[in-house]
Design a protein around this motif. Structure first.
Motif, PDB file in Angstrom:
ATOM      1  N   GLN A 105       0.805  -1.224   0.000  1.00 21.01           N
ATOM      2  CA  GLN A 105       0.000   0.000   0.000  1.00 21.01           C
ATOM      3  C   GLN A 105       0.840   1.278   0.000  1.00 21.01           C
ATOM      4  O   GLN A 105       0.326   2.366   0.258  1.00 21.01           O
ATOM      5  N   LEU A 106       2.124   1.171  -0.305  1.00 22.22           N
ATOM      6  CA  LEU A 106       2.989   2.343  -0.382  1.00 22.22           C
ATOM      7  C   LEU A 106       3.653   2.398  -1.753  1.00 22.22           C
ATOM      8  O   LEU A 106       3.938   1.362  -2.360  1.00 22.22           O
ATOM      9  N   ASP A 107       3.919   3.610  -2.232  1.00 20.47           N
ATOM     10  CA  ASP A 107       4.515   3.794  -3.555  1.00 20.47           C
ATOM     11  C   ASP A 107       6.019   3.545  -3.472  1.00 20.47           C
ATOM     12  O   ASP A 107       6.768   4.381  -2.956  1.00 20.47           O
ATOM     13  N   ILE A 108       6.452   2.416  -4.013  1.00 19.78           N
ATOM     14  CA  ILE A 108       7.889   2.129  -3.999  1.00 19.78           C
ATOM     15  C   ILE A 108       8.562   2.594  -5.279  1.00 19.78           C
ATOM     16  O   ILE A 108       9.790   2.637  -5.346  1.00 19.78           O
ATOM     17  N   CYS A 109       7.763   2.943  -6.309  1.00 17.08           N
ATOM     18  CA  CYS A 109       8.317   3.456  -7.560  1.00 17.08           C
ATOM     19  C   CYS A 109       7.600   4.736  -7.952  1.00 17.08           C
ATOM     20  O   CYS A 109       6.362   4.790  -7.961  1.00 17.08           O
ATOM     21  N   LEU A 110       8.358   5.758  -8.276  1.00 15.32           N
ATOM     22  CA  LEU A 110       7.830   6.988  -8.855  1.00 15.32           C
ATOM     23  C   LEU A 110       8.399   7.082 -10.259  1.00 15.32           C
ATOM     24  O   LEU A 110       9.554   7.466 -10.448  1.00 15.32           O
ATOM     25  N   GLY A 111       7.590   6.678 -11.263  1.00 15.75           N
ATOM     26  CA  GLY A 111       8.100   6.608 -12.621  1.00 15.75           C
ATOM     27  C   GLY A 111       9.073   5.452 -12.748  1.00 15.75           C
ATOM     28  O   GLY A 111       8.930   4.410 -12.086  1.00 15.75           O
ATOM     29  N   PRO A 112      10.125   5.608 -13.569  1.00 10.39           N
ATOM     30  CA  PRO A 112      11.066   4.500 -13.780  1.00 10.39           C
ATOM     31  C   PRO A 112      12.095   4.360 -12.672  1.00 10.39           C
ATOM     32  O   PRO A 112      13.017   3.547 -12.779  1.00 10.39           O
ATOM     33  N   THR A 113      11.949   5.130 -11.605  1.00 11.36           N
ATOM     34  CA  THR A 113      12.946   5.168 -10.540  1.00 11.36           C
ATOM     35  C   THR A 113      12.292   4.850  -9.205  1.00 11.36           C
ATOM     36  O   THR A 113      11.172   5.299  -8.933  1.00 11.36           O
ATOM     37  N   SER A 114      12.977   4.088  -8.373  1.00  7.13           N
ATOM     38  CA  SER A 114      12.415   3.762  -7.059  1.00  7.13           C
ATOM     39  C   SER A 114      12.312   5.025  -6.216  1.00  7.13           C
ATOM     40  O   SER A 114      13.102   5.960  -6.346  1.00  7.13           O
ATOM     41  N   THR A 115      11.323   5.046  -5.338  1.00 11.04           N
ATOM     42  CA  THR A 115      11.125   6.192  -4.456  1.00 11.04           C
ATOM     43  C   THR A 115      12.355   6.418  -3.590  1.00 11.04           C
ATOM     44  O   THR A 115      12.787   7.559  -3.375  1.00 11.04           O
ATOM     45  N   THR A 116      12.935   5.338  -3.093  1.00  6.92           N
ATOM     46  CA  THR A 116      14.142   5.462  -2.278  1.00  6.92           C
ATOM     47  C   THR A 116      15.291   6.044  -3.078  1.00  6.92           C
ATOM     48  O   THR A 116      16.066   6.864  -2.581  1.00  6.92           O
ATOM     49  N   GLU A 117      15.406   5.648  -4.343  1.00  4.41           N
ATOM     50  CA  GLU A 117      16.467   6.190  -5.199  1.00  4.41           C
ATOM     51  C   GLU A 117      16.304   7.690  -5.398  1.00  4.41           C
ATOM     52  O   GLU A 117      17.291   8.442  -5.377  1.00  4.41           O
ATOM     53  N   HIS A 118      15.071   8.159  -5.580  1.00  4.18           N
ATOM     54  CA  HIS A 118      14.831   9.601  -5.673  1.00  4.18           C
ATOM     55  C   HIS A 118      15.399  10.309  -4.439  1.00  4.18           C
ATOM     56  O   HIS A 118      16.047  11.357  -4.546  1.00  4.18           O
ATOM     57  N   MET A 119      15.133   9.739  -3.253  1.00  2.00           N
ATOM     58  CA  MET A 119      15.558  10.371  -2.009  1.00  2.00           C
ATOM     59  C   MET A 119      17.078  10.330  -1.838  1.00  2.00           C
ATOM     60  O   MET A 119      17.709  11.335  -1.472  1.00  2.00           O
ATOM     61  N   LEU A 120      17.680   9.185  -2.097  1.00  2.00           N
ATOM     62  CA  LEU A 120      19.120   9.057  -1.907  1.00  2.00           C
ATOM     63  C   LEU A 120      19.891   9.898  -2.911  1.00  2.00           C
ATOM     64  O   LEU A 120      20.925  10.507  -2.579  1.00  2.00           O
ATOM     65  N   ARG A 121      19.406   9.951  -4.143  1.00  4.07           N
ATOM     66  CA  ARG A 121      20.093  10.746  -5.160  1.00  4.07           C
ATOM     67  C   ARG A 121      20.042  12.228  -4.804  1.00  4.07           C
ATOM     68  O   ARG A 121      21.030  12.951  -4.970  1.00  4.07           O
ATOM     69  N   TYR A 122      18.887  12.684  -4.324  1.00  7.65           N
ATOM     70  CA  TYR A 122      18.788  14.081  -3.925  1.00  7.65           C
ATOM     71  C   TYR A 122      19.739  14.372  -2.751  1.00  7.65           C
ATOM     72  O   TYR A 122      20.381  15.423  -2.704  1.00  7.65           O
ATOM     73  N   THR A 123      19.840  13.437  -1.828  1.00  4.44           N
ATOM     74  CA  THR A 123      20.713  13.627  -0.674  1.00  4.44           C
ATOM     75  C   THR A 123      22.165  13.797  -1.098  1.00  4.44           C
ATOM     76  O   THR A 123      22.864  14.706  -0.626  1.00  4.44           O
ATOM     77  N   THR A 124      22.650  12.932  -1.981  1.00  8.92           N
ATOM     78  CA  THR A 124      24.040  13.052  -2.424  1.00  8.92           C
ATOM     79  C   THR A 124      24.250  14.304  -3.266  1.00  8.92           C
ATOM     80  O   THR A 124      25.307  14.941  -3.173  1.00  8.92           O
TER      81      THR A 124
END
Length: 685
Positions: free
Chosen positions: A367-386
């Motif tokens: 029940q949670l969005d693990i993908c936003l488009g072709p990229t995982s939600t976690t990847e969006h967050m980690l990439r922004y952090t770096t």
């Protein structure tokens, strides 16, 4: 006898310094498992060197924390009582291909010499065949996404709104405007009937140098006050609902890397409240939940701008600030809350995630969005952090990035991102973040509901989130006593309030100014935490014999106390169980009657007392119980810490809240209050 402690698997005498003999003190306690009592390991008291001052502190094998006031057992993360609940995590695959578009970031040399260096949006030609059918023409466009502007009429909803500009067509690549921060990209092909078909959509985030940020970078304020601060940037990376044990289970590669590269773990880090909001607010404000409600968040419709966040104090000192969180429907400051009228930090990721959830193709798990488009939600967050940490690697910043999608609803899913987090921490080292940044990798609590929570191991896990801290090498050398104290504090009882004190020490080291509050909404960095006056910075040595009360931890959340399993048949136990039920009904009725919704909630009845544990407290006159009861309709499981007062005809008191430890979303939709939802079984359900 079943051993619960990891430490028991070691050879005890290997830890003893030369000429110090192993001294055994047998201490047996019975702990409740899902079906039968489980016996804690018999462990020797082993002296070991703590810190660098050659002083001996007794550490009891098989315990995370051990002192006369606090004994927290070290449990096996794969204990047999939960083993059947541990499943492999399926990989998170959002697209069989890489993204069609990407952002080219400024080079390090360019960024350092010119803070307005441009970002370039590019199409990856190697990905075109994967998205565009052979010999088909395609067009791509991009649009800026911005946060909605507050107005006098709709302030209560502004934190849930965003604007999307007109989509501008580009070919191959385009230089983004200096103010562009969040970008929505769409690519279409033209069908035979001349209508457009979308073949790709994605979002990208950049870190532009905003006017107020450029002013901080160019001002002399930071330089003029440099000697009065520790000159550390601060980066928080959080994963929601992750206990220390679950991190060990699901992310062994990450844990191995952290332990081998010099990160320090606080083994006795104990939460202070139920869910994310009060536990994070204890870090950010030093206030308890009740204090937050009375001082700056009187109702759930009140804006949260006026609370005394520590990031505001960092901003005043010239630090660049950032806050980002995924899964907007359950985010910390917006779940049954108004959120912020104005962006709380210089960089605020919420509009980006809001637009991504609405405009991109989603994949959900639990029940949670693990993908936003072709990229995982976690990847969006980690990439922004770096990207953020890289952009400001030579400036001072305070950033908090929080990830919900992995672990909130399923304790197994984080395993799918173990290797990615290992990469992430390697990236932080490569870009120089670890040279000058205090990095805290943490959670707010463990799983609060579900089958694992119904076990004794789960009881401890909910209260003991993971906490790792990185101290830069230059800090260790410059402040050896502070670093030694953090090492000492690894197996001491600590809480979020101590983290708040640590942040204040970064701004004002060696604080000796008496506690002062200049007004309800003005925070004095030099004062002690209002929520926990006895709490201390982690740069100071935490008391060896510290109690939960000293750390701002109420009895309901305290893991220090020892309990033994009791029969559920005794008259006193049954009377206490009925008291818990009556208290639930009373709290529900008192609240819903004010809103005339009492008829929507069923009258609960006690089905059974599932289990009871009594505190081993020979020095206390009163008796404390941990009671788990089941009610109908709805088969709700409620857990309460109950105190029975000696000689008062079985007078009882609930110590803290009454926890709901199984899921209730679908049965409490008739009311919106987040607390009452735990207690209400909607009649229509």
């Amino acid at each position: 006898m079943v051993g619960l402690g990891l430490g028991a698997q070691m050879k005890p005498c290997l830890r003893v310094v030369a000429l110090i003999a192993c001294v055994t003190l047998v201490s047996t306690f019975y702990l409740l498992g899902p079906n039968q009592p489980i016996q804690l390991i018999r462990s020797p008291i082993l002296p070991t060197f703590i810190g660098g001052n050659n002083t001996l502190t007794p550490v009891k094998e098989g315990y995370l924390v051990w002192s006369p006031s606090c004994q927290i057992p070290d449990m096996d993360p794969h204990h047999e009582s939960i083993r059947k609940l541990l499943k492999p995590a399926a990989s998170i695959v959002c697209s069989p291909y890489g993204p069609l578009t990407y952002i080219s970031t400024p080079t390090a040399a360019h960024a350092e010499s010119n803070w307005s260096a441009a970002y370039v949006l590019k199409i990856d030609p190697g990905m075109v065949p994967h998205y565009v059918p052979d010999k088909q023409n395609y067009t791509c466009c991009y649009a800026d996404v911005t946060r909605a502007t507050p107005d006098t009429k709709n302030n209560r909803t502004v934190d849930n709104k965003y604007n999307i500009a007109n989509c501008v067509i580009f070919a191959k690549e385009v230089v983004l405007k200096p103010e562009s921060e969040f970008i929505l990209v769409k690519c279409n092909i033209q069908k035979k009937d001349h209508t457009a078909k979308e073949v790709y959509s994605n979002m990208h985030a950049t870190v532009p140098i905003k006017p107020q940020v450029k002013h901080k970078l160019l001002s002399n304020h930071m330089a003029s006050t440099a000697d009065s601060k520790l000159n550390l940037s601060v980066l928080f990376v959080g994963i929601d609902s992750m206990s220390r044990l679950n991190l060990m289970r699901t992310m062994p590669k990450t844990i191995s890397h952290l332990q081998s590269s010099g990160w320090l773990e606080l083994q006795g880090y104990n939460k202070v409240a139920d869910n994310t909001f009060p536990n994070l607010m204890a870090i950010l404000t030093g206030l308890s939940f009740d204090q937050i409600k009375s001082m700056c968040w009187q109702t759930k419709d009140s804006q949260l701008d006026l609370c005394p966040y520590i990031w505001n104090e960092f901003s005043k000192e010239g630090y660049i600030t950032a806050f980002g969180e995924d899964v907007t429907k359950m985010s910390t400051f917006n779940y049954h809350k108004t959120g912020f009228i104005n962006p709380p930090t210089d960089y605020y990721l919420r509009p980006y995630i809001l637009a991504a959830e609405k405009k991109l193709k989603l994949k959900t798990r639990d029940q949670l969005d693990i993908c936003l488009g072709p990229t995982s939600t976690t990847e969006h967050m980690l990439r922004y952090t770096t990207d953020f940490a890289s952009t400001f690697r030579h400036a001072l910043y305070f950033a908090l990035l929080w990830i919900n999608n992995l672990s909130h609803n399923n304790h197994n899913t984080p395993a799918a991102m173990d290797y990615r987090f290992l990469q992430f921490f390697n990236e932080l080292a490569e870009i120089g973040t670890l040279n000058n940044t205090l990095v805290i990798f943490l959670s707010d609590h463990g799983m609060r509901f579900g089958k694992i929570r119904e076990t004794l191991v789960g009881w401890f896990e909910e209260r003991l989130p993971f906490f790792y801290i990185w101290i830069p090498e230059q800090f260790r050398q410059k402040y050896p006593e502070m670093y030694k104290n953090i090492i000492t504090n690894r197996d001491r009882l600590t809480s979020p309030y101590d983290v708040h004190e640590t942040l204040k020490d970064i701004l004002v080291p060696n604080r000796d100014i008496p506690a002062v509050r200049t007004s309800n909404f003005t925070h004095n960095v030099a004062s002690k935490s209002v929520g926990c006056p006895k709490c201390v910075s982690l740069f100071q040595e935490v008391s060896y014999n510290r109690s939960c009360d000293d750390a701002g931890i109420t009895p309901h959340w305290c893991t220090c106390n020892q309990y033994q399993t009791l029969s559920t048949d005794g008259d006193a136990v049954q009377e206490a169980a009925k008291f818990v039920l009556n208290e639930i009904q009373s709290r529900l009725h008192n609240a819903v009657n004010k809103t005339q919704k009492s008829k929507k909630c069923a009258e609960l009845q006690l089905l059974r007392t599932v289990n009871v544990r009594g505190r081993v407290q020979s020095e206390l006159k009163n008796k404390d119980y941990i009671m788990l009861i089941e009610t109908v309709p709805g088969n709700a499981l409620y857990e309460a810490t109950v105190r029975e007062f000696e000689g008062k005809d079985h007078k009882y008191q609930i110590l803290g809240i009454i926890s709901r430890i199984n899921a209730y979303w679908s049965t409490s939709t008739c009311i919106s209050d987040p607390i009452l939802k735990m207690y209400c079984y909607c009649i229509n359900s």
